[in-house]
Motif scaffolding. Structure first.
Motif, PDB file in Angstrom:
ATOM      1  N   THR A 153       0.814  -1.213   0.000  1.00 50.55           N
ATOM      2  CA  THR A 153       0.000   0.000   0.000  1.00 50.55           C
ATOM      3  C   THR A 153       0.847   1.263   0.000  1.00 50.55           C
ATOM      4  OG1 THR A 153      -0.187  -0.034   2.415  1.00 50.55           O
ATOM      5  CG2 THR A 153      -1.926  -1.153   1.162  1.00 50.55           C
ATOM      6  N   ARG A 206      -8.946  -0.425   3.744  1.00 52.11           N
ATOM      7  CA  ARG A 206      -9.355  -0.922   2.430  1.00 52.11           C
ATOM      8  C   ARG A 206     -10.767  -0.420   2.110  1.00 52.11           C
ATOM      9  NH1 ARG A 206      -7.574  -6.115   4.967  1.00 52.11           N
ATOM     10  NH2 ARG A 206      -5.558  -6.726   4.088  1.00 52.11           N
ATOM     11  N   TYR A 266      -8.706   3.796  -6.458  1.00 46.42           N
ATOM     12  CA  TYR A 266      -8.101   2.463  -6.409  1.00 46.42           C
ATOM     13  C   TYR A 266      -7.849   1.934  -7.817  1.00 46.42           C
ATOM     14  CZ  TYR A 266      -9.128   2.300  -1.451  1.00 46.42           C
ATOM     15  OH  TYR A 266      -9.164   2.582  -0.110  1.00 46.42           O
ATOM     16  N   TRP A 274      -9.580  -3.301  -4.166  1.00 44.85           N
ATOM     17  CA  TRP A 274     -10.109  -2.540  -3.040  1.00 44.85           C
ATOM     18  C   TRP A 274      -9.032  -2.297  -1.981  1.00 44.85           C
ATOM     19  CZ3 TRP A 274     -11.870  -7.149  -4.935  1.00 44.85           C
ATOM     20  CH2 TRP A 274     -11.380  -8.289  -4.319  1.00 44.85           C
ATOM     21  N   HIS A 302      -5.327  -1.659  -3.182  1.00 43.80           N
ATOM     22  CA  HIS A 302      -4.209  -0.935  -3.769  1.00 43.80           C
ATOM     23  C   HIS A 302      -4.691   0.259  -4.578  1.00 43.80           C
ATOM     24  CE1 HIS A 302      -2.899  -5.167  -3.231  1.00 43.80           C
ATOM     25  NE2 HIS A 302      -1.887  -4.550  -2.662  1.00 43.80           N
ATOM     26  N   THR A 303      -4.103   1.406  -4.311  1.00 45.06           N
ATOM     27  CA  THR A 303      -4.520   2.650  -4.945  1.00 45.06           C
ATOM     28  C   THR A 303      -3.836   2.853  -6.300  1.00 45.06           C
ATOM     29  OG1 THR A 303      -2.798   3.797  -3.678  1.00 45.06           O
ATOM     30  CG2 THR A 303      -5.024   3.831  -2.777  1.00 45.06           C
TER      31      THR A 303
END
Length: 460
Positions: free
Chosen positions: A200, A311, A368, A373, A375-376
């Protein structure tokens, strides 16, 4: 070291055709990535690369005038879509990447001068491993100057098992006709912020032609945009890491080799620890955080604990969607370590969760990566780094030793309104091109997918 100064264009020392070769300096295009194996490792490069189906093709054409060196990104992408017979959605750009060999690992102050040859509504400046340094609009004919600090450090790249020395500094301009005019690099005696954690906050490569929505981005790549010059960021976070594997695989060792008294060590774990019975929140996870704190302090540096970022996870109930907090216990463990060891704790979990709940599940998706849901994308990375900046400001005078870091927090680069676009699509003319087999058995990709699957299992 003596200050290095580069001038670009017809009247400068660097011309459009000057290509990078190991040990020197120059522009990096598809040709250089083919020629030099190290440039195919994104952590040893600018963090930009083409999708596998474009490898072997020339996408980047660097031009020069008396005004400097530039890439006419709009014209190049239009020509590419014409060859493909497929117009990719979104305003995508081809970056101008310049690479310089520096004498040693450490921090470097960089001064850059750029002139816009066309109106730029959203130009971007990246440095190092695709760390966002600046974003903004520039009018045609306007000259733009920026000073920032870059850390150069060893790394264990994704898909690799050993430490790679990195003694290069990368600068990448993203825009339409942004002419690089001047670049000055000198040593900087300043604090370093070391980042330790999981995917993340990790550094990611971005495929080009680039769009901020169509790539992964960890918040560690955007933290520089929230810090003033004179504070460098060294991101050692990696996919799939726990408080245990980050140490066992050598990432912590790199930070401890280079960290100096007065530096900072920001740690954010939990997404992967919670899947292992011996690393549960109030067990191994908590004890490992304490050990990190102790060892960082022994180096004369300042530890900071961050609660794990939330998340975009929800569950269906009769009354409707309800936010499903999967990391609350890890966040509580972080708070407990902070109280017991008198170390600052930044509530990244609380800030991100409040924002997600306020926006709602569907509205949050724009920050994201597609169908993810946890990792951006680059928009989400910048937004998350903003939570970190806000939390640092809140420390105030509570921890006097951390004043240099809190004073370095700036205003960022303004609001970044997300625009959602699909990922790049392989054109029919290149349907025959096969994706290459990843080295080291594709460990990074497996770790990354395991994080997604692990969260899905918890939701179910």
């Amino acid at each position: 070291m003596r200050e290095m100064k580069f001038t670009f264009g017809r009247e400068g020392m660097v011309r459009a055709g000057d290509s990078y070769a190991p040990g020197g300096y120059g522009f990096v295009t598809e040709r250089e990535r083919i020629a030099w194996e190290e440039l195919r490792v994104f952590e040893l490069n600018s963090g930009f690369d083409v999708p596998y189906w474009y490898r072997g093709e020339a996408l980047t054409w660097i031009q020069e005038t008396e005004e400097g060196c530039y890439v006419d990104s709009h014209r190049l992408t239009e020509a590419l879509w014409g060859r493909d017979g497929l117009r990719q959605p979104g305003e995508r750009r081809i970056p101008l990447c310049f690479k310089v060999t520096v004498p040693a690992a450490g921090n470097y102050q960089v001064h850059i001068t750029v002139k816009a040859l066309a109106d730029e509504e959203e130009a971007m400046l990246f440095a190092g491993r695709r760390h966002l340094m600046w974003k903004g609009s520039v009018k045609a004919g306007q000259r733009f100057r920026k000073t920032f600090t870059v850390n150069v450090c060893d790394i264990i790249p994704n898909e690799k098992k050993r430490i790679f020395e990195d003694r290069t500094l990368d600068v990448a301009l993203v825009g339409d006709c942004m002419a690089l005019q001047e670049l000055t690099i000198g040593e900087a005696d300043c604090p370093t912020v070391y980042l330790a954690g999981d995917s993340t906050m990790a550094d990611y490569r971005a495929e080009y032609p680039y769009h901020p929505s169509a790539c992964y981005g960890g918040w560690g790549q955007a933290l520089d945009a929230w810090l003033e010059a004179g504070m460098a960021v060294c991101n050692q976070a990696h996919n799939g890491r726990t408080t245990e594997s980050f140490r066992a695989e050598g990432h912590f060792g790199i930070a401890m080799k280079h960290i100096r008294p007065g530096d900072y060590f920001l740690m954010q774990f939990g997404h992967n620890d919670q899947k292992l019975s011996h690393l549960q929140a109030m067990g191994g996870y908590l004890e490992n955080l304490k050990r990190f704190v102790e060892e960082v302090r022994q180096k004369g540096a300042y530890p900071v604990i961050l609660t794990p970022i939330g998340r975009n996870t929800w569950r269906e109930e009769k009354a409707g969607l309800v936010y499903n907090d999967l990391l609350w216990e890890n966040a509580e463990a972080c708070g407990r370590v902070g109280r017991e060891m008198e170390v600052p704790v930044l509530d990244l979990h609380g800030d991100s969760m409040a924002d997600i709940k306020n926006l709602g599940r569907d509205a949050s998706k724009v920050f994201y990566h597609v169908d993810d849901w946890t990792h951006t994308n680059d928009y989400g990375a910048y937004r998350a780094a903003g939570y970190v900046a806000s939390e640092l400001r809140r420390l105030g005078d509570s921890f006097p030793g951390y004043r240099a870091l809190t004073d370095a927090v700036g205003a960022g680069v303004g609001d970044w309104e997300p625009q959602t676009v699909p990922l790049l699509t392989k054109p029919g003319r290149l349907a025959h091109v096969q994706e290459p087999i990843k080295c080291e058995d594709g460990e990074a990709a497996k770790n990354h997918q395991a994080e997604i699957n692990g969260a899905l299992g918890m939701i179910k």
